[in-house]
Write a protein that holds these residues in place. Structure first.
Motif: not given
Length: 432
Positions: A34-42
């Motif tokens: 839901s947040q923009t401009g953040v890194r996807s979870l890895d």
């Protein structure tokens, strides 16, 4: 700390860790999406999400290291730009656990450092978007978190203080009970000594006389044996009545102020009846007190100075016991001596002096030492008086005691001791 309690705490901690791990793993995916401009979870992000909950399993054992692990995991998670999310849940639980049980100086600064590293200004310096409302909102929530920790600390401190006061009260009650029991044992021992020492000393002296005169003067030996019989019977009766009073827990007839029961509708409390006992010796019956001693052949004179007056029962009994014990010592240690008892009455006190001359015979050896003088001194001191005993310059021995005309403030335990029991016994008829 029981093993059952330890097992229950471990189960609770790891149960909480599992719940927090599920919440952080499940909710962090939605928060990240839901947040923009953040890194996807890895994989590393999921490892950070699990680090805090796993550490919570040891939060009761090592609260501050657990807080450090959760804090580092949250800081790295935010600085790697995975966004904000439920990872703070494990950090909040770890902080509250450490702040409540640990040092304020090592736990409270974590809030300020966390704000600088994860909210502002470090994220802004790294080019992350920062919202003023978000910054102040998180600052307020951190203040609430510290307030909650401090409130729990204060609550635990109050509970701990109450428990300590309760323990101190319990220890004080136990100490008072032990002291009361010790005083009661001492009183019983003194009472037994007062009852038996005089009688046994007379029996000892008269038996020696009977043995010495048995062949030469059988009539005098028979008189000595008759005295032994009478004295021993009286001593046995006194011991039996005392034991009966102790076993039955005889209550002492209380003294009530003059104001109690003076009003027409004011009932006077019904006094508890003590176990029947033979009357205790008193100065009012001084001749009866000296009769048994004179039967041994001891010449005893009395001298009264001042106007005799009725003394409080506890004072009267103590004075009679001092006279009785002093004469017992004369019979035992100064055969052939004469004794003089001087009673001096003043408004403030009654002075007792027992003098004896030099002995003319050989003292009877009993093989054991007595505690008569110690007991007399303790009895006088307990009433606020004083007693001295020692040789006279002109020869012989003197016992001098000063007792107050009114007893000093006595403790409740002292009032239920042997002296007080003697007061109750004065109004009872002698048992057969």
């Amino acid at each position: 700390m029981s093993a059952k309690w330890v097992r229950g705490s471990v189960v609770q901690d790891w149960g909480l860790a599992v719940i927090v791990a599920v919440i952080q793993l499940a909710a962090s995916s939605g928060a990240n999406a839901s947040q923009t401009g953040v890194r996807s979870l890895d994989a590393f992000a999921y490892l950070l999400l699990l680090a805090g909950p796993i550490a919570l399993g040891f939060r009761r054992v090592r609260p501050e290291p657990v807080l450090l692990v959760a804090f580092v995991a949250a800081v790295v998670y935010v600085l790697r730009d995975y966004g904000y999310g439920p990872i703070f849940l494990s950090l909040i639980i770890a902080f509250l656990t450490a702040a409540v049980s640990g040092s304020r100086w090592r736990t409270y600064p974590v809030v300020a450092v966390g704000f600088l590293l994860m909210v502002w200004p470090l994220p802004a310096l790294l080019g992350r978007d920062s919202d003023a409302w978000q910054i102040f909102g998180l600052l307020a929530w951190m203040g609430v978190l510290v307030a909650i920790a401090e409130g729990v600390r204060q609550r635990r401190a109050v509970v701990s203080a109450r428990e300590q006061r309760a323990e101190a009260t319990a220890r004080d009650e136990q100490s008072q009970q032990a002291r009361a029991a010790s005083e009661e044992r001492l009183s019983i021992a003194r009472e037994l000594h007062d009852l038996l020492a005089h009688s046994l000393s007379l029996i000892n002296v008269q038996s020696s006389v009977a043995l010495e005169l048995f062949d030469r003067k059988p009539q005098q030996a028979a008189a000595a044996l008759a005295t032994i019989k009478t004295t021993s019977k009286e001593a046995l009766t006194e011991v039996h009545t005392l034991l009966h009073a102790i076993r039955s827990g005889a209550a002492v007839v209380p003294e009530y102020p003059e104001t109690v029961g003076t009003e027409p509708d004011s009932p006077r409390p019904e006094p508890a009846r003590p176990a029947p006992r033979a009357p205790a010796p008193t100065l009012e019956d001084l001749d009866g007190l000296l009769e048994r001693t004179r039967s041994t052949g001891l010449d005893v004179d009395t001298k009264i100075i001042g106007m005799p007056k009725k003394l409080p029962s506890v004072i009267d009994v103590a004075a009679a016991r001092i006279v009785q014990e002093s004469l017992t010592n004369v019979v035992r240690h100064a055969p052939g001596a004469t004794a003089l008892i001087t009673l001096r009455y003043t408004p403030e006190s009654v002075d007792i002096t027992v003098d004896n001359t030099r002995p003319t015979g050989t003292a009877v050896r009993t093989g054991i030492g007595g505690n008569g003088i110690i007991g007399m001194r303790e009895r006088a001191h307990a009433l606020g008086g004083a007693l001295t005993a020692g040789p006279r310059p002109s020869g012989g021995f003197r016992v001098a005691a000063r007792l107050p005309a009114r007893p000093a403030a006595l403790s409740t335990q002292a009032r239920t001791s042997a002296d007080a029991r003697s007061e109750a016994a004065n109004g009872e008829e002698a048992r057969a």
